[in-house]
Design a protein around this motif. Sequence first.
Motif, PDB file in Angstrom:
ATOM      1  N   GLN A 114      19.848  -5.792  12.964  1.00  0.00           N
ATOM      2  CA  GLN A 114      20.791  -4.685  12.857  1.00  0.00           C
ATOM      3  C   GLN A 114      21.062  -4.345  11.401  1.00  0.00           C
ATOM      4  N   ASP A 115      21.021  -3.063  11.115  1.00  0.00           N
ATOM      5  CA  ASP A 115      21.444  -2.569   9.808  1.00  0.00           C
ATOM      6  C   ASP A 115      22.966  -2.612   9.772  1.00  0.00           C
ATOM      7  N   LEU A 116      23.530  -3.442   8.912  1.00  0.00           N
ATOM      8  CA  LEU A 116      24.967  -3.665   8.928  1.00  0.00           C
ATOM      9  C   LEU A 116      25.756  -2.469   8.421  1.00  0.00           C
ATOM     10  N   TYR A 117      25.137  -1.547   7.729  1.00  0.00           N
ATOM     11  CA  TYR A 117      25.854  -0.368   7.249  1.00  0.00           C
ATOM     12  C   TYR A 117      25.850   0.759   8.277  1.00  0.00           C
ATOM     13  N   SER A 118      24.702   1.040   8.873  1.00  0.00           N
ATOM     14  CA  SER A 118      24.634   2.129   9.848  1.00  0.00           C
ATOM     15  C   SER A 118      24.930   1.656  11.267  1.00  0.00           C
ATOM     16  N   GLY A 119      24.763   0.355  11.532  1.00  0.00           N
ATOM     17  CA  GLY A 119      24.960  -0.157  12.882  1.00  0.00           C
ATOM     18  C   GLY A 119      23.762   0.022  13.782  1.00  0.00           C
ATOM     19  N   GLY A 120      22.705   0.670  13.287  1.00  0.00           N
ATOM     20  CA  GLY A 120      21.523   0.900  14.096  1.00  0.00           C
ATOM     21  C   GLY A 120      20.532  -0.239  14.003  1.00  0.00           C
ATOM     22  N   SER A 121      19.468  -0.121  14.775  1.00  0.00           N
ATOM     23  CA  SER A 121      18.409  -1.124  14.756  1.00  0.00           C
ATOM     24  C   SER A 121      17.576  -0.971  13.487  1.00  0.00           C
ATOM     25  N   PHE A 122      17.100  -2.093  12.987  1.00  0.00           N
ATOM     26  CA  PHE A 122      16.269  -2.090  11.791  1.00  0.00           C
ATOM     27  C   PHE A 122      14.902  -2.609  12.171  1.00  0.00           C
ATOM     28  N   VAL A 123      13.872  -1.819  11.930  1.00  0.00           N
ATOM     29  CA  VAL A 123      12.493  -2.209  12.221  1.00  0.00           C
ATOM     30  C   VAL A 123      11.708  -2.170  10.928  1.00  0.00           C
ATOM     31  N   PHE A 124      10.627  -2.947  10.900  1.00  0.00           N
ATOM     32  CA  PHE A 124       9.860  -3.074   9.657  1.00  0.00           C
ATOM     33  C   PHE A 124       8.409  -3.362   9.985  1.00  0.00           C
ATOM     34  N   ASP A 125       7.519  -2.737   9.238  1.00  0.00           N
ATOM     35  CA  ASP A 125       6.098  -3.016   9.335  1.00  0.00           C
ATOM     36  C   ASP A 125       5.459  -2.565   8.025  1.00  0.00           C
ATOM     37  N   PRO A 126       4.893  -3.482   7.233  1.00  0.00           N
ATOM     38  CA  PRO A 126       4.361  -3.080   5.921  1.00  0.00           C
ATOM     39  C   PRO A 126       3.196  -2.113   6.014  1.00  0.00           C
ATOM     40  N   TRP A 127       2.341  -2.239   7.036  1.00  0.00           N
ATOM     41  CA  TRP A 127       1.209  -1.329   7.167  1.00  0.00           C
ATOM     42  C   TRP A 127       1.682   0.073   7.551  1.00  0.00           C
ATOM     43  N   GLU A 128       2.690   0.149   8.391  1.00  0.00           N
ATOM     44  CA  GLU A 128       3.226   1.457   8.764  1.00  0.00           C
ATOM     45  C   GLU A 128       3.901   2.130   7.572  1.00  0.00           C
ATOM     46  N   LEU A 129       4.642   1.362   6.790  1.00  0.00           N
ATOM     47  CA  LEU A 129       5.277   1.936   5.599  1.00  0.00           C
ATOM     48  C   LEU A 129       4.236   2.388   4.584  1.00  0.00           C
ATOM     49  N   TYR A 130       3.146   1.653   4.476  1.00  0.00           N
ATOM     50  CA  TYR A 130       2.070   2.073   3.567  1.00  0.00           C
ATOM     51  C   TYR A 130       1.400   3.348   4.080  1.00  0.00           C
ATOM     52  N   ARG A 131       1.200   3.432   5.375  1.00  0.00           N
ATOM     53  CA  ARG A 131       0.573   4.628   5.941  1.00  0.00           C
ATOM     54  C   ARG A 131       1.425   5.863   5.704  1.00  0.00           C
ATOM     55  N   ILE A 135       5.671   2.839   0.656  1.00  0.00           N
ATOM     56  CA  ILE A 135       5.318   1.806  -0.311  1.00  0.00           C
ATOM     57  C   ILE A 135       3.846   1.965  -0.649  1.00  0.00           C
ATOM     58  N   THR A 136       3.456   1.434  -1.786  1.00  0.00           N
ATOM     59  CA  THR A 136       2.055   1.464  -2.207  1.00  0.00           C
ATOM     60  C   THR A 136       1.447   0.070  -2.281  1.00  0.00           C
ATOM     61  N   ALA A 137       2.251  -0.964  -2.092  1.00  0.00           N
ATOM     62  CA  ALA A 137       1.768  -2.349  -2.090  1.00  0.00           C
ATOM     63  C   ALA A 137       2.405  -3.068  -0.904  1.00  0.00           C
ATOM     64  N   PRO A 138       1.608  -3.609   0.039  1.00  0.00           N
ATOM     65  CA  PRO A 138       2.170  -4.192   1.256  1.00  0.00           C
ATOM     66  C   PRO A 138       2.654  -5.630   1.110  1.00  0.00           C
ATOM     67  N   ASN A 139       2.708  -6.161  -0.112  1.00  0.00           N
ATOM     68  CA  ASN A 139       3.106  -7.555  -0.302  1.00  0.00           C
ATOM     69  C   ASN A 139       4.622  -7.698  -0.224  1.00  0.00           C
ATOM     70  N   ALA A 425       4.729  -6.549  -5.496  1.00  0.00           N
ATOM     71  CA  ALA A 425       5.399  -6.602  -4.194  1.00  0.00           C
ATOM     72  C   ALA A 425       6.538  -5.581  -4.200  1.00  0.00           C
ATOM     73  N   GLU A 426       6.408  -4.545  -3.409  1.00  0.00           N
ATOM     74  CA  GLU A 426       7.444  -3.518  -3.349  1.00  0.00           C
ATOM     75  C   GLU A 426       8.461  -3.781  -2.253  1.00  0.00           C
ATOM     76  N   VAL A 427       8.270  -4.855  -1.501  1.00  0.00           N
ATOM     77  CA  VAL A 427       9.254  -5.270  -0.502  1.00  0.00           C
ATOM     78  C   VAL A 427       9.840  -6.590  -0.975  1.00  0.00           C
ATOM     79  N   ARG A 428      11.122  -6.573  -1.356  1.00  0.00           N
ATOM     80  CA  ARG A 428      11.796  -7.777  -1.827  1.00  0.00           C
ATOM     81  C   ARG A 428      12.987  -8.034  -0.913  1.00  0.00           C
ATOM     82  N   ILE A 429      12.995  -9.190  -0.288  1.00  0.00           N
ATOM     83  CA  ILE A 429      14.064  -9.565   0.641  1.00  0.00           C
ATOM     84  C   ILE A 429      14.809 -10.738   0.019  1.00  0.00           C
TER      85      ILE A 429
END
Length: 516
Positions: A114-131, A135-139, A425-429
């Motif tokens: 859950q996205d704690l700010y919007s309250g909605g569902s949070f989904v993630f996929d590096p290949w989809e974001l690159y497509r 993002i330009t780097a899937p790391n 790495a353009e995705v930092r958690i």
Amino acid sequence: MTGQEEGRLHTSVLVGPNGERRKHRKARRQSAAQVEADARQTRKAEAKAKWEAEQAEKRNTVYLPAAGEPGPGALRTPGRFRLPRHQDTSATLAGQYPFLAEAGLGSSGVFVGQDLYSGGSFVFDPWELYRRGIITAPNIVLAGIVGSGKSSLAKSLYTRSLPFGRRVYVPGDPKGEHTPVAEAVGGRAIVLGHGLRNRLNPLDEGHRPSTVSDAEWGSQVAARRRDLIGALAETVLDRALSPLEHTAIDLALNDAVRTSEVPILPMIVDRILAPSREDDADGRLAEDGRLVGHALRRLVAGDLQGLFDGPSTVRFDPSLPMVSLDLSRVAENSTLISVLMTCSSAWMESALSDPNGGQRFVIYDEAWRLMQYPALLRRMDAQWRLARHFGISNMLVFHKLSDLDNVGDAGTAMRALASSLLANAEVRIVYRQEPDQLGSTALALGLTGTEQKLLPSLGTGQGLWRIKDRSFVVQHQLHPAELAAFDTTARMTSDSRRFTNPDAASGIPNVPSEAR
């Protein structure tokens, strides 16, 4: 005063400075006052007439009753007027309620929480974001202190991607945490360690891509074997090899390949320490490769023996959904971990080069231990730079971003390589961080002051996701089955259940402590 002077004085009183007499001035003032009074009377009369006209118009206007028209003309129902609840997307409602929360990353990907700010569902996929060009780097870089939930997030991300055709490689698992996960999803965990029957031949050909010809494959195998032996020697020697030592390795490898289709490491060691007369005509080759030969001998007859001194008893199968190299049996020997990681990386590289291999996660857990060795760090850096070419998403998991500062000295090539991993790495958690780590974390990631203040207050499973220039605070959600499979605290909690009722053995009733 004479009479003539008195006459002039009397005349000046009756006549003003400009020759006008006083009675004329008085008449003029009276006329002006009369004109002004007449104008006021005219205005009052006009205002009164206008008001009377408005009142007459109001009296002549017909209005509806206060309760509205009677009968059907009232246009009302007996009950109260109600409208149905309206539901719409956040993209549409953003026009009515703007600037409340981030729009999110869309619905394509795996569910994270859950996205704690919007309250909605949070989904993630590096290949989809690159497509989509987000993002330009899937790391991915994942950091968090012990107990913050970062390991569960990593396992959840790659296991939830398996139904979409993705595969997972864990080239080094120092704690064995990914072994039960690999077995649960139908994959395989290769367990290596002293006292086990498993052997790993670094000189195996590995996986052959379907598009490679015989000549190309032979050239690739020879180059990979040569690079791998050099990397193993550099790891044991803890330094770079000289040109003479590279020559000794090349000649020994060529001699071993002539006598055996799949050579093993003891053959290479024997030929480096005792080269053939054809290769060592002047008798200097043995001396040139003496240090390299003894370094590799540790892997077949020294303190590192038992793992690399024979043909492989395990096989790297890239068709499995998940393959993990379990190094928990050798966790006490950092050099052996590095050697095993180097061998598994060579295995993995042949599978990654296959264009029909699909999209894969490559997980580097406990990365702070793996980045201490230059040869292994260079391999990691190469795979990160070629992530788009290979179709892979590398994930680097460690405790805190300041661990990168412990890789080599400032200004050295190792420090530069470690920094480039973060840059690529353009995705930092970032999960919870200690207060003394906030400054270095904010500096490395370019966090704002608000984002920096969030880190020490994050709960278990809560993380700050920096995806390029966008930020999200996400609560990771686990299924009960995932929670049981991903639990890394079993040893800390299993024995405590035995002592839930310490008085049971003595027959004393289990009375709550508050009542005692």
